[in-house]
Design an enzyme around this catalytic site. Structure first.
Site, PDB file in Angstrom:
ATOM      1  N   LYS A  54       0.842  -1.206   0.000  1.00 25.33           N
ATOM      2  CA  LYS A  54       0.000   0.000   0.000  1.00 25.33           C
ATOM      3  C   LYS A  54       0.871   1.248   0.000  1.00 25.33           C
ATOM      4  CE  LYS A  54      -3.760  -2.556   2.092  1.00 25.33           C
ATOM      5  NZ  LYS A  54      -4.254  -3.156   3.328  1.00 25.33           N
ATOM      6  N   GLN A  98      -4.081  -1.664   9.579  1.00 23.30           N
ATOM      7  CA  GLN A  98      -3.985  -2.997   8.983  1.00 23.30           C
ATOM      8  C   GLN A  98      -4.590  -4.015   9.952  1.00 23.30           C
ATOM      9  OE1 GLN A  98      -2.861  -3.695   5.828  1.00 23.30           O
ATOM     10  NE2 GLN A  98      -3.595  -5.768   6.242  1.00 23.30           N
ATOM     11  N   ASP A 121     -10.539   3.432   4.355  1.00 20.34           N
ATOM     12  CA  ASP A 121     -10.647   1.978   4.202  1.00 20.34           C
ATOM     13  C   ASP A 121     -12.077   1.501   4.496  1.00 20.34           C
ATOM     14  OD1 ASP A 121      -9.437  -0.454   3.580  1.00 20.34           O
ATOM     15  OD2 ASP A 121      -8.864  -0.880   5.649  1.00 20.34           O
TER      16      ASP A 121
END
Ligand code: NAP
Length: 281
Positions: A54, A98, A121
């Site tokens: 990412k 994450q 996200d």
């Protein structure tokens, strides 16, 4: 019938081109690059790989990435404080935690420390509600990517029967909500569903989001259906038996090269949107 392939690499590349152009414009106007903060807790090797990917993609499109790496023994309170600080930092546009985080951490509490305006996200309850109410907000990235793929191939959704196999909070549930918002008739299937095959046989659009290699059999697919395989299992195997499903489907995503490339593209697109919205405050 042999299915036409839905080429996620191609669709993602087109989206990334636009992001690169608009990121450069943003940087010129605001004198700073859009910034995505990535937060990683612990030593899980695949999580490290995902975060590195990412961050590399951020650099490729001209964005800044801020990396926060915390030790395995980090407490929920310490993680929440770290994320709250990023939420309050005007030089950070998007925040990605994450996951999974180590088991002793309250993951939901950590997600909820992400300011909704920076939830690129799409993991907070705010973003989930925005998807459910069909209001403006950030999408969970993989579901958002699936909708963009369906649009890129001009798949009609209104009035169509979509069967989503899987109901996880980041994938199955939100993709069903996005399809419902587009006027599809949505059926959710999960591990307690009786006779999965019968449900899938009814589908005009099938979304497989399970994490079980080739669970969805080709003979379950209605002739001419559209098949989206979000599964990603060891050995580059999806949740759909591709060879047999491609004999019956009209359109199908391969694994890899279908849904996968869209996820990061949507993450970056939403980071740019977050930066642009913050810049216009
Ligand atoms: P998850 O949290 O483990 O959820 C799996 C879902 O599948 C659950 O809702 C579960 O039902 C259901 N399920 C399990 N066994 C089933 C069965 N035999 N029949 C019907 N449903 C069944 O997984 P996830 O995070 O949603 O991920 C699913 C897959 O997508 C994985 O392969 C993952 O690697 C992949 N994925 C890909 C991307 C990408 O960028 N391409 C992103 C995220 C995930 P219950 O709710 O009843 O347990």
């Amino acid at each position: 019938m042999t299915a036409r392939i839905i080429d996620g690499r191609n669709v993602a590349a087109a989206l990334l081109e636009t992001i690169i152009r608009e990121t450069a414009q943003f940087t010129q106007i605001h004198g700073r690059r859009p910034c995505l903060a990535t937060v990683l807790v612990g030593d899980d090797p695949s999580s490290h790989t995902y975060v590195r990917m990412k961050r590399n993609r951020c650099a490729e499109v001209g964005m800044e990435s801020r990396y926060v790496e915390l030790p395995e023994e980090t407490t929920t309170a310490a993680l929440v404080a770290e994320i709250a600080a990023l939420s309050a930092d005007p030089t950070v546009d998007g925040i990605l935690l994450q996951h999974p985080v180590p088991a002793h951490i309250d993951e939901r509490a950590a997600f909820e420390a992400i300011a909704p305006a920076k939830d690129v996200d799409g993991v907070t309850m705010h973003s989930f509600a925005a998807m459910a109410f069909n209001e403006r907000g950030f999408h969970s990235c993989t579901p958002g990517g699936i909708l963009r793929l369906l649009d890129a191939y001009e798949v009609p959704l209104a009035g169509q029967h979509a069967v989503v196999v899987g109901r996880s909070p980041i994938l199955g549930k939100p993709v069903g909500m996005l399809l419902l918002a587009r006027d599809a008739t949505v059926t959710y299937c999960h591990s307690r569903t009786r006779d999965l095959a019968e449900h899938v046989r009814e589908a005009d659009v099938v979304v497989a989001a399970v994490g079980r290699p080739e669970l969805v059999r080709g003979e379950w697919i209605k002739d001419g259906a559209v098949v989206i395989d979000a599964g990603y299992n060891p050995g580059n195997v999806g949740d759909v038996d591709y060879a047999s499903a491609a004999q019956r489907a009209r359109l199908i995503t391969p694994v890899p090269g279908g849904v996968g490339p869209m996820t990061i593209a949507v993450l970056l697109e939403q980071t740019l949107t977050a930066a642009t919205s913050a810049g216009s405050d």
